[in-house]
Scaffold this motif. Sequence first.
Motif, PDB file in Angstrom:
ATOM      1  N   VAL A  22       0.815  -1.217   0.000  1.00  0.00           N
ATOM      2  CA  VAL A  22       0.000   0.000   0.000  1.00  0.00           C
ATOM      3  C   VAL A  22       0.850   1.270   0.000  1.00  0.00           C
ATOM      4  CG1 VAL A  22      -0.399   0.349   2.486  1.00  0.00           C
ATOM      5  CG2 VAL A  22      -2.230   0.863   0.841  1.00  0.00           C
ATOM      6  N   LYS A  47      -6.442   5.463   0.668  1.00  0.00           N
ATOM      7  CA  LYS A  47      -7.284   5.734  -0.483  1.00  0.00           C
ATOM      8  C   LYS A  47      -7.199   7.220  -0.809  1.00  0.00           C
ATOM      9  CE  LYS A  47     -12.009   5.298  -2.117  1.00  0.00           C
ATOM     10  NZ  LYS A  47     -13.360   4.785  -1.797  1.00  0.00           N
ATOM     11  N   ILE A  69      -4.276   5.670  -5.478  1.00  0.00           N
ATOM     12  CA  ILE A  69      -4.894   4.531  -4.797  1.00  0.00           C
ATOM     13  C   ILE A  69      -6.398   4.778  -4.775  1.00  0.00           C
ATOM     14  CG2 ILE A  69      -5.135   3.276  -2.611  1.00  0.00           C
ATOM     15  CD1 ILE A  69      -2.186   3.893  -2.075  1.00  0.00           C
ATOM     16  N   ALA A  72      -8.343   0.816  -0.653  1.00  0.00           N
ATOM     17  CA  ALA A  72      -7.331   0.275   0.260  1.00  0.00           C
ATOM     18  C   ALA A  72      -8.060  -0.408   1.412  1.00  0.00           C
ATOM     19  CB  ALA A  72      -6.420   1.393   0.773  1.00  0.00           C
ATOM     20  N   VAL A  78      -5.614  -3.692  -2.558  1.00  0.00           N
ATOM     21  CA  VAL A  78      -5.177  -2.349  -2.893  1.00  0.00           C
ATOM     22  C   VAL A  78      -5.462  -2.194  -4.381  1.00  0.00           C
ATOM     23  CG1 VAL A  78      -3.255  -0.723  -3.055  1.00  0.00           C
ATOM     24  CG2 VAL A  78      -3.285  -2.427  -1.215  1.00  0.00           C
ATOM     25  N   PHE A  80      -5.684   0.622  -7.762  1.00  0.00           N
ATOM     26  CA  PHE A  80      -5.116   1.891  -8.201  1.00  0.00           C
ATOM     27  C   PHE A  80      -5.514   2.176  -9.646  1.00  0.00           C
ATOM     28  CE2 PHE A  80      -2.124  -1.403  -9.291  1.00  0.00           C
ATOM     29  CZ  PHE A  80      -1.749  -1.078 -10.591  1.00  0.00           C
TER      30      PHE A  80
END
Length: 148
Positions: A22, A47, A69, A72, A78, A80
Amino acid sequence: MAFAEHEVLIGRDAMTVYRFLVDGLNNPLWRSGIRSISLRSGHAGEKGAVYQQTLTGPGGRPIAADFQITEARPGAEVRFAVVAGPARPTGGYYLSTEGPNTRLRFALELHPKGLQKLMNTMIQKTMEDEVVQLEQLKAVIEEQTSKA
């Protein structure tokens, strides 16, 4: 559409793997081709965080590949989205616990537009090369945490 995925079994618990993943600043430890990376906005590993990233592109030229991100969930996933650069895939890391280990799947997806559609074979190969780097991530996490 271009899609690639790869998975590995890491000899560490899901929260250890999640905490490493993360934080985008860890990417140069396991991904090749990263020239620079920094946290541009938001809070690291949360996030909404946006990481400014420069990659080595075709012919060795620098290309932007900033990402945000978008999800999360501690110990679970995770996700993205690439928000700058010529290619803007979305992707995610999906974690599941298997005893003392963590199964980690990395998936990338891109819907090429315009002239990118003509380069679909090259895009597909690049994405496959990217996700297989999970093998390096596994080695880095297992080595780092065994020294801790």
